[in-house]
Design an enzyme around this catalytic site. Structure first.
Site, PDB file in Angstrom:
ATOM      1  N   HIS A 202      21.730  51.462 -14.719  1.00  0.00           N
ATOM      2  CA  HIS A 202      21.422  50.308 -13.835  1.00  0.00           C
ATOM      3  C   HIS A 202      22.057  50.329 -12.583  1.00  0.00           C
ATOM      4  O   HIS A 202      23.326  50.512 -12.600  1.00  0.00           O
ATOM      5  CB  HIS A 202      22.026  49.068 -14.717  1.00  0.00           C
ATOM      6  CG  HIS A 202      21.389  47.920 -14.437  1.00  0.00           C
ATOM      7  ND1 HIS A 202      21.440  47.226 -13.316  1.00  0.00           N
ATOM      8  CD2 HIS A 202      20.322  47.203 -15.061  1.00  0.00           C
ATOM      9  CE1 HIS A 202      20.710  46.107 -13.282  1.00  0.00           C
ATOM     10  NE2 HIS A 202      19.995  46.102 -14.302  1.00  0.00           N
TER      11      HIS A 202
ATOM     12  N   HIS B   8      15.273  49.531  -9.703  1.00  0.00           N
ATOM     13  CA  HIS B   8      16.787  49.179  -9.813  1.00  0.00           C
ATOM     14  C   HIS B   8      17.484  49.895 -11.316  1.00  0.00           C
ATOM     15  O   HIS B   8      18.673  49.793 -11.264  1.00  0.00           O
ATOM     16  CB  HIS B   8      17.215  48.079  -9.800  1.00  0.00           C
ATOM     17  CG  HIS B   8      16.678  46.969 -10.920  1.00  0.00           C
ATOM     18  ND1 HIS B   8      15.469  46.645 -11.014  1.00  0.00           N
ATOM     19  CD2 HIS B   8      17.229  46.622 -12.127  1.00  0.00           C
ATOM     20  CE1 HIS B   8      15.322  45.986 -12.204  1.00  0.00           C
ATOM     21  NE2 HIS B   8      16.579  45.934 -12.667  1.00  0.00           N
TER      22      HIS B   8
END
Length: 156
Positions: free
Chosen positions: A74, A59
């Site tokens: 992110h 992620h």
């Protein structure tokens, strides 16, 4: 001090970091930068700078430039809880990448279906001085970016 141009890792609407609905990012706790609100489709997230893949999680990833500027991408908020679901990585930790090279395939609809915000904060790690980050005009205008468009400049 040298400057580093940081590119949008995904397409979408440019968003000032202060508008990210997560205090860790909006308050600059991780560092300063900008964010991109991606379209709700499966997209490729690319390296925002050229350098070495310092950290790679499904992620999120950090690219360290030759000038030792670490840029964190992110993918979504609170997406660490998904244990990689919705993300496919295409590089390995330690790889050298070029700006614009695909790092991760990001299944935005899968993230949205889980009730999570898919916004993509992009920050210079450990940057404590917001004045060292100059957002591109698109960020100030909330313009729609293509992947690889300029997002902000670090340093200066």
């Amino acid at each position: 001090m040298s400057t580093t141009s940081v590119l949008a890792p995904v397409a979408g609407r440019a968003v000032p970091l202060a508008d990210v609905p997560d205090p860790v990012f909006s308050a600059g706790m991780v560092g300063y930068g900008a964010a991109v609100d991606p379209p709700h489709e499966v997209i490729e997230a690319v390296a925002p700078v050229a350098g070495k893949v310092l950290k790679l999680m499904p992620h999120a990833y950090v690219i360290m430039t030759a000038d030792n500027v670490g840029v964190l991408v992110h993918l979504g908020l609170d997406t660490v809880a998904l244990d990689g679901e919705g993300f496919t990585t295409h590089v390995s930790q330690g790889d050298e990448v070029t700006a614009g090279q695909t790092v991760t395939t990001y299944d935005v609809p899968a993230i949205v279906a889980k009730g999570l915000n898919p916004i993509v904060p992009v920050v210079v790690m450990d940057e404590r001085e917001p004045g060292n980050i100059t957002p591109d005009e698109a960020v100030l205008e909330g313009a729609v970016l293509s992947s690889g468009d300029g997002l902000f400049t670090a340093g200066g």
